[in-house]
Scaffold this motif. Structure first.
Motif, PDB file in Angstrom:
ATOM      1  N   ILE A 156       0.816  -1.218   0.000  1.00 24.11           N
ATOM      2  CA  ILE A 156       0.000   0.000   0.000  1.00 24.11           C
ATOM      3  C   ILE A 156       0.848   1.265   0.000  1.00 24.11           C
ATOM      4  CG2 ILE A 156      -1.697   1.293   1.341  1.00 24.11           C
ATOM      5  CD1 ILE A 156      -2.792  -1.424   2.246  1.00 24.11           C
ATOM      6  N   VAL A 157       1.887   1.313   0.792  1.00 26.65           N
ATOM      7  CA  VAL A 157       2.650   2.550   0.973  1.00 26.65           C
ATOM      8  C   VAL A 157       3.511   2.933  -0.238  1.00 26.65           C
ATOM      9  CG1 VAL A 157       4.366   3.649   2.439  1.00 26.65           C
ATOM     10  CG2 VAL A 157       2.562   2.315   3.473  1.00 26.65           C
ATOM     11  N   PRO A 158       4.284   2.031  -0.880  1.00 28.85           N
ATOM     12  CA  PRO A 158       5.145   2.472  -1.990  1.00 28.85           C
ATOM     13  C   PRO A 158       4.424   3.156  -3.144  1.00 28.85           C
ATOM     14  CG  PRO A 158       5.866   0.343  -1.229  1.00 28.85           C
ATOM     15  CD  PRO A 158       4.592   0.644  -0.521  1.00 28.85           C
ATOM     16  N   PRO A 159       3.278   2.696  -3.628  1.00 34.78           N
ATOM     17  CA  PRO A 159       2.618   3.447  -4.705  1.00 34.78           C
ATOM     18  C   PRO A 159       2.212   4.857  -4.279  1.00 34.78           C
ATOM     19  CG  PRO A 159       1.698   1.244  -4.568  1.00 34.78           C
ATOM     20  CD  PRO A 159       2.601   1.419  -3.394  1.00 34.78           C
ATOM     21  N   LYS A 160       1.819   5.019  -3.023  1.00 33.83           N
ATOM     22  CA  LYS A 160       1.451   6.349  -2.547  1.00 33.83           C
ATOM     23  C   LYS A 160       2.665   7.267  -2.511  1.00 33.83           C
ATOM     24  CE  LYS A 160      -2.488   5.071   0.282  1.00 33.83           C
ATOM     25  NZ  LYS A 160      -3.520   6.042   0.018  1.00 33.83           N
ATOM     26  N   ILE A 161       3.808   6.731  -2.149  1.00 37.36           N
ATOM     27  CA  ILE A 161       5.019   7.542  -2.094  1.00 37.36           C
ATOM     28  C   ILE A 161       5.499   7.864  -3.500  1.00 37.36           C
ATOM     29  CG2 ILE A 161       7.444   7.504  -1.414  1.00 37.36           C
ATOM     30  CD1 ILE A 161       6.595   5.854   1.011  1.00 37.36           C
ATOM     31  N   MET A 162       5.392   6.915  -4.422  1.00 36.86           N
ATOM     32  CA  MET A 162       5.890   7.119  -5.772  1.00 36.86           C
ATOM     33  C   MET A 162       5.053   8.120  -6.570  1.00 36.86           C
ATOM     34  SD  MET A 162       8.612   5.445  -5.897  1.00 36.86           S
ATOM     35  CE  MET A 162       9.016   5.423  -7.614  1.00 36.86           C
ATOM     36  N   THR A 163       3.834   8.431  -6.122  1.00 40.55           N
ATOM     37  CA  THR A 163       3.012   9.399  -6.843  1.00 40.55           C
ATOM     38  C   THR A 163       3.391  10.834  -6.532  1.00 40.55           C
ATOM     39  OG1 THR A 163       1.330   9.335  -5.123  1.00 40.55           O
ATOM     40  CG2 THR A 163       1.040   7.836  -6.982  1.00 40.55           C
ATOM     41  N   HIS A 164       4.219  11.061  -5.531  1.00 40.10           N
ATOM     42  CA  HIS A 164       4.635  12.424  -5.216  1.00 40.10           C
ATOM     43  C   HIS A 164       5.536  12.952  -6.323  1.00 40.10           C
ATOM     44  CE1 HIS A 164       2.927  12.649  -1.214  1.00 40.10           C
ATOM     45  NE2 HIS A 164       3.394  11.429  -0.980  1.00 40.10           N
ATOM     46  N   LEU A 165       5.408  14.225  -6.608  1.00 42.75           N
ATOM     47  CA  LEU A 165       6.211  14.857  -7.648  1.00 42.75           C
ATOM     48  C   LEU A 165       7.360  15.624  -7.023  1.00 42.75           C
ATOM     49  CD1 LEU A 165       3.360  16.280  -9.864  1.00 42.75           C
ATOM     50  CD2 LEU A 165       4.659  14.194 -10.209  1.00 42.75           C
ATOM     51  N   TYR A 166       8.466  15.679  -7.748  1.00 43.91           N
ATOM     52  CA  TYR A 166       9.600  16.456  -7.291  1.00 43.91           C
ATOM     53  C   TYR A 166       9.341  17.932  -7.593  1.00 43.91           C
ATOM     54  CZ  TYR A 166      12.174  12.112  -6.844  1.00 43.91           C
ATOM     55  OH  TYR A 166      12.585  10.874  -6.461  1.00 43.91           O
ATOM     56  N   PRO A 167       9.707  18.850  -6.718  1.00 45.02           N
ATOM     57  CA  PRO A 167       9.461  20.268  -6.982  1.00 45.02           C
ATOM     58  C   PRO A 167      10.292  20.822  -8.138  1.00 45.02           C
ATOM     59  CG  PRO A 167      10.705  19.999  -4.958  1.00 45.02           C
ATOM     60  CD  PRO A 167      10.299  18.621  -5.415  1.00 45.02           C
ATOM     61  N   ASN A 168      11.475  20.284  -8.350  1.00 43.46           N
ATOM     62  CA  ASN A 168      12.330  20.736  -9.445  1.00 43.46           C
ATOM     63  C   ASN A 168      12.485  19.606 -10.441  1.00 43.46           C
ATOM     64  OD1 ASN A 168      12.775  23.134  -8.082  1.00 43.46           O
ATOM     65  ND2 ASN A 168      14.534  22.293  -6.985  1.00 43.46           N
ATOM     66  N   GLY A 169      12.368  19.928 -11.714  1.00 46.93           N
ATOM     67  CA  GLY A 169      12.522  18.913 -12.743  1.00 46.93           C
ATOM     68  C   GLY A 169      13.982  18.534 -12.913  1.00 46.93           C
ATOM     69  N   PHE A 170      14.208  17.388 -13.502  1.00 46.91           N
ATOM     70  CA  PHE A 170      15.564  16.935 -13.749  1.00 46.91           C
ATOM     71  C   PHE A 170      16.091  17.596 -15.015  1.00 46.91           C
ATOM     72  CE2 PHE A 170      13.698  13.396 -11.355  1.00 46.91           C
ATOM     73  CZ  PHE A 170      14.579  13.390 -10.287  1.00 46.91           C
ATOM     74  N   VAL A 171      17.346  17.976 -14.981  1.00 49.45           N
ATOM     75  CA  VAL A 171      17.962  18.621 -16.129  1.00 49.45           C
ATOM     76  C   VAL A 171      19.051  17.699 -16.657  1.00 49.45           C
ATOM     77  CG1 VAL A 171      19.265  20.628 -16.908  1.00 49.45           C
ATOM     78  CG2 VAL A 171      17.518  20.883 -15.139  1.00 49.45           C
ATOM     79  N   SER A 172      19.000  17.420 -17.967  1.00 50.42           N
ATOM     80  CA  SER A 172      20.031  16.561 -18.525  1.00 50.42           C
ATOM     81  C   SER A 172      21.277  17.387 -18.793  1.00 50.42           C
ATOM     82  CB  SER A 172      19.541  15.903 -19.813  1.00 50.42           C
ATOM     83  OG  SER A 172      19.267  16.902 -20.768  1.00 50.42           O
ATOM     84  N   ARG A 173      22.429  16.794 -18.560  1.00 52.92           N
ATOM     85  CA  ARG A 173      23.690  17.494 -18.789  1.00 52.92           C
ATOM     86  C   ARG A 173      24.009  17.495 -20.270  1.00 52.92           C
ATOM     87  NH1 ARG A 173      28.188  16.841 -14.335  1.00 52.92           N
ATOM     88  NH2 ARG A 173      28.989  18.447 -15.678  1.00 52.92           N
ATOM     89  N   SER A 174      24.656  18.557 -20.697  1.00 55.94           N
ATOM     90  CA  SER A 174      25.029  18.630 -22.109  1.00 55.94           C
ATOM     91  C   SER A 174      26.186  17.680 -22.376  1.00 55.94           C
ATOM     92  CB  SER A 174      25.420  20.054 -22.484  1.00 55.94           C
ATOM     93  OG  SER A 174      26.554  20.449 -21.751  1.00 55.94           O
ATOM     94  N   SER A 175      26.362  17.306 -23.632  1.00 52.05           N
ATOM     95  CA  SER A 175      27.387  16.327 -23.970  1.00 52.05           C
ATOM     96  C   SER A 175      28.753  16.976 -24.208  1.00 52.05           C
ATOM     97  CB  SER A 175      26.967  15.542 -25.215  1.00 52.05           C
ATOM     98  OG  SER A 175      26.809  16.447 -26.299  1.00 52.05           O
ATOM     99  N   GLU A 176      28.812  18.319 -24.241  1.00 50.98           N
ATOM    100  CA  GLU A 176      30.103  18.965 -24.472  1.00 50.98           C
ATOM    101  C   GLU A 176      30.963  18.901 -23.208  1.00 50.98           C
ATOM    102  OE1 GLU A 176      29.469  23.642 -23.531  1.00 50.98           O
ATOM    103  OE2 GLU A 176      28.556  22.881 -25.373  1.00 50.98           O
ATOM    104  N   GLU A 177      32.260  18.879 -23.410  1.00 48.63           N
ATOM    105  CA  GLU A 177      33.168  18.767 -22.276  1.00 48.63           C
ATOM    106  C   GLU A 177      33.279  20.099 -21.553  1.00 48.63           C
ATOM    107  OE1 GLU A 177      36.973  17.122 -22.974  1.00 48.63           O
ATOM    108  OE2 GLU A 177      36.226  15.628 -24.378  1.00 48.63           O
TER     109      GLU A 177
END
Length: 55
Positions: free
Chosen positions: A23-44
């Motif tokens: 019961i508990v894990p699906p309820k926890i997994m539905t929470h959203l993160y306040p900040n979105g994830f940002v992918s890193r650029s491929s340049e060095e």
């Protein structure tokens, strides 16, 4: 000594683990993160050396 009788305590433990695992894990997994994830650029990244004043 009723503490040594595993019948009621085993059932309570199994039901509590079932609650936590089903019961508990699906309820926890539905929470959203306040900040979105940002992918890193491929340049060095350009690395520069430090200027140490005492060297």
């Amino acid at each position: 000594m009723p503490q040594l009788n595993p019948s009621p305590w085993l059932a309570i433990m199994m039901l509590s683990w079932l609650t936590f695992l089903i019961i508990v894990p699906p309820k926890i997994m539905t929470h959203l993160y306040p900040n979105g994830f940002v992918s890193r650029s491929s340049e060095e990244l350009k690395m520069s050396t430090w200027n140490w004043p005492w060297v």
